[in-house]
Design an enzyme around this catalytic site. Structure first.
Site, PDB file in Angstrom:
ATOM      1  N   LYS A  17      19.938  -1.608  13.814  1.00 40.69           N
ATOM      2  CA  LYS A  17      18.814  -2.369  14.482  1.00 40.69           C
ATOM      3  C   LYS A  17      17.464  -1.797  14.469  1.00 40.69           C
ATOM      4  O   LYS A  17      17.512  -0.623  14.217  1.00 40.69           O
ATOM      5  CB  LYS A  17      19.387  -2.323  15.762  1.00 40.69           C
ATOM      6  CG  LYS A  17      18.918  -3.577  16.748  1.00 40.69           C
ATOM      7  CD  LYS A  17      19.518  -4.846  16.546  1.00 40.69           C
ATOM      8  CE  LYS A  17      19.208  -6.077  17.869  1.00 40.69           C
ATOM      9  NZ  LYS A  17      20.060  -7.053  17.401  1.00 40.69           N
ATOM     10  N   THR A  77      25.084  -4.912  16.732  1.00 33.09           N
ATOM     11  CA  THR A  77      23.730  -4.358  16.553  1.00 33.09           C
ATOM     12  C   THR A  77      23.052  -4.447  17.903  1.00 33.09           C
ATOM     13  O   THR A  77      22.189  -3.542  18.682  1.00 33.09           O
ATOM     14  CB  THR A  77      22.906  -4.616  15.569  1.00 33.09           C
ATOM     15  OG1 THR A  77      22.564  -5.985  15.652  1.00 33.09           O
ATOM     16  CG2 THR A  77      23.172  -4.573  14.121  1.00 33.09           C
ATOM     17  N   ASP A  78      23.547  -5.739  18.507  1.00 29.89           N
ATOM     18  CA  ASP A  78      22.995  -5.889  19.829  1.00 29.89           C
ATOM     19  C   ASP A  78      23.488  -4.818  20.987  1.00 29.89           C
ATOM     20  O   ASP A  78      22.569  -4.443  21.767  1.00 29.89           O
ATOM     21  CB  ASP A  78      23.524  -7.255  20.359  1.00 29.89           C
ATOM     22  CG  ASP A  78      22.865  -7.695  21.806  1.00 29.89           C
ATOM     23  OD1 ASP A  78      21.528  -7.667  21.849  1.00 29.89           O
ATOM     24  OD2 ASP A  78      23.526  -7.958  22.828  1.00 29.89           O
ATOM     25  N   PHE A 188     -17.754   9.760  -6.014  1.00 27.29           N
ATOM     26  CA  PHE A 188     -16.659   9.479  -6.967  1.00 27.29           C
ATOM     27  C   PHE A 188     -17.218   9.495  -8.439  1.00 27.29           C
ATOM     28  O   PHE A 188     -17.719   8.434  -8.650  1.00 27.29           O
ATOM     29  CB  PHE A 188     -15.911   8.217  -6.616  1.00 27.29           C
ATOM     30  CG  PHE A 188     -14.648   7.962  -7.291  1.00 27.29           C
ATOM     31  CD1 PHE A 188     -13.698   8.696  -7.535  1.00 27.29           C
ATOM     32  CD2 PHE A 188     -14.323   6.635  -8.149  1.00 27.29           C
ATOM     33  CE1 PHE A 188     -12.339   8.519  -8.333  1.00 27.29           C
ATOM     34  CE2 PHE A 188     -13.472   6.528  -8.959  1.00 27.29           C
ATOM     35  CZ  PHE A 188     -12.460   7.382  -8.999  1.00 27.29           C
ATOM     36  N   ILE A 253     -10.430  10.540  -3.088  1.00 28.93           N
ATOM     37  CA  ILE A 253      -9.352  10.602  -1.993  1.00 28.93           C
ATOM     38  C   ILE A 253      -8.281  11.671  -2.383  1.00 28.93           C
ATOM     39  O   ILE A 253      -7.919  12.396  -1.656  1.00 28.93           O
ATOM     40  CB  ILE A 253      -8.711   9.284  -1.885  1.00 28.93           C
ATOM     41  CG1 ILE A 253      -9.752   8.307  -1.245  1.00 28.93           C
ATOM     42  CG2 ILE A 253      -7.545   9.218  -0.856  1.00 28.93           C
ATOM     43  CD1 ILE A 253      -9.499   6.753  -1.272  1.00 28.93           C
ATOM     44  N   ASN A 280      -7.266   3.297  -0.296  1.00 30.41           N
ATOM     45  CA  ASN A 280      -8.821   3.144  -0.510  1.00 30.41           C
ATOM     46  C   ASN A 280      -9.250   1.950   0.125  1.00 30.41           C
ATOM     47  O   ASN A 280      -9.050   0.834  -0.272  1.00 30.41           O
ATOM     48  CB  ASN A 280      -9.257   3.469  -1.766  1.00 30.41           C
ATOM     49  CG  ASN A 280     -10.733   3.678  -2.040  1.00 30.41           C
ATOM     50  OD1 ASN A 280     -11.314   3.511  -1.037  1.00 30.41           O
ATOM     51  ND2 ASN A 280     -11.147   3.880  -3.457  1.00 30.41           N
TER      52      ASN A 280
HETATM   53  O1  LIG Z   1     -11.267   8.245  -4.445  1.00 30.89           O
HETATM   54  C1  LIG Z   1     -10.982   7.511  -5.320  1.00 30.89           C
HETATM   55  N1  LIG Z   1      -9.944   7.852  -6.183  1.00 30.89           N
HETATM   56  C2  LIG Z   1      -9.610   7.064  -7.244  1.00 30.89           C
HETATM   57  O2  LIG Z   1      -8.596   7.374  -8.024  1.00 30.89           O
HETATM   58  C3  LIG Z   1     -10.482   5.973  -7.425  1.00 30.89           C
HETATM   59  N2  LIG Z   1     -10.477   4.665  -8.263  1.00 30.89           N
HETATM   60  C4  LIG Z   1     -11.267   3.786  -7.818  1.00 30.89           C
HETATM   61  O3  LIG Z   1     -11.526   2.763  -8.466  1.00 30.89           O
HETATM   62  N3  LIG Z   1     -11.875   4.226  -6.761  1.00 30.89           N
HETATM   63  C5  LIG Z   1     -11.215   5.625  -6.357  1.00 30.89           C
HETATM   64  N4  LIG Z   1     -11.726   6.461  -5.238  1.00 30.89           N
END
Ligand SMILES: O=c1[nH]c(=O)c2[nH]c(=O)[nH]c2[nH]1
Length: 323
Positions: A17, A77-78, A188, A253, A280
């Site tokens: 559940k 599951t109830d 970036f 990131i 992202n």
């Molecule tokens: O932090 C990021 N990592 C990526 O791999 C990526 N690729 C992208 O187009 N933007 C970003 N930004």
């Protein structure tokens, strides 16, 4: 982690559940946690503990229910839902993980045909609201809570019966649904430039991330919270993520989650592994050059969405200290 659909013999056969929402008032407060520099979180009263629970059970004796419609061993599951709701009143611990371990163990003790159970839950968050304390300041209300759709704690225990004992096969904790925006000091740049590249390099972008963080302990019993000094609360991990984001000028990131992971492993030596799933959600610039200083106008990004996944353990921390 074992695959969460397969039994230990490799076959997929389970049922259960999900979306069992349970609310418990006046559960045991969570106290005695270790303090960390990145967080003001030192515990919570658990006056209102909400969870969305999922129970998944396994056992060879369920095979006839699939093969020949024989339900003689099937716990509806109830009934599982009722079992979870009932036992929420008996639980005397202070953590989501402790609750899952308790309920899972009770399932295995009650129903012999269940050989293993995988219990998981997302915490349903409620925030205490500030009210006047009568001395000119404010204090958290003991009675009134705001329903929150902010990030929430996640817990999971996979328990098995072995020679009559209940053993932990797998355990995972986490915090999911973190969404953070840092308005500047993110870049970036330096990525592959070829005939498919249209994205301009940005030395300073406004970065918006969605983040889920999961962790496992060296000792899976530490996740119960019975020894609060060994417990890692989701709130402190969330706070580490936002502090590291504030502190570090990152180039992606990927770079950010690595830095967050190092800090988590540094603060919590009791963890075996930290796992990230990030998204992202960075807005697109509409106006910048004609505005003063760092001001920008931004808009929602279109789909599709970029994502990153990464796992780390203490060997990453050791690598770092060598450099
Ligand atoms: O932090 C990021 N990592 C990526 O791999 C990526 N690729 C992208 O187009 N933007 C970003 N930004």
């Amino acid at each position: 982690m074992t695959d969460d659909t397969q039994n230990t013999d490799g076959r997929t056969m389970n049922y259960g559940k999900k979306h069992v929402n349970v609310y418990r008032t006046y559960a045991t407060p969570l106290t005695g946690l270790r303090e960390i520099p990145e967080s003001t979180f030192t515990g919570k009263p658990n006056t209102l503990l909400g969870m969305e629970v999922r129970a998944q059970v396994e056992g060879e004796e369920f095979l006839p229910s699939f093969r020949s419609g024989d339900n003689s061993k099937v716990v509806a599951t109830d009934s599982m839902k009722n079992f979870i709701l009932h036992h929420a009143g008996e639980y005397d611990g202070a953590t989501v993980e402790g609750f899952l371990h308790y309920i899972g163990s009770e399932f295995l003790k009650t129903y012999d045909q269940m050989e293993a159970v995988r219990m998981s839950a997302d915490e349903l968050q409620f925030d205490q609201r500030p009210v006047p304390d009568g001395e000119g300041g404010f204090e958290p209300s003991e009675l009134v809570f705001r329903v929150s759709d902010n990030e929430s704690a996640y817990g999971e225990y996979y328990l098995k019966r072995e020679d009559g004992d209940i053993v932990i096969e797998d355990q995972r904790s986490g915090v999911t649904g973190i969404e953070l925006v840092k308005v500047k000091d993110n870049s970036f740049v330096g990525y592959v430039q070829d005939e498919y590249t249209t994205l301009p390099e940005r030395k300073n972008r406004t970065l918006y991330i969605g983040l889920d963080i999961f962790w496992t302990y060296d000792d899976p019993e530490a996740a119960l919270g019975d020894d609060p000094k060994e417990y890692v609360p989701a709130e402190q991990v969330r706070d580490i993520a936002q502090v590291v984001f504030d502190e570090k000028d990152v180039n992606s990131i990927q770079d950010l989650v690595y830095q967050i992971g190092l800090r988590i492993l540094e603060r919590f030596p009791q963890l075996a592994e930290v796992n990230f799933e990030s998204r992202n959600q960075t807005w697109l610039g509409v106006r910048k050059d004609d505005l003063d200083g760092d001001a920008k106008v931004l808009r929602e990004p279109p789909r599709p969405t970029g994502f990153q996944r990464f796992s780390m353990d203490h060997s990453d921390l050791n690598e770092e200290s060598k450099e």
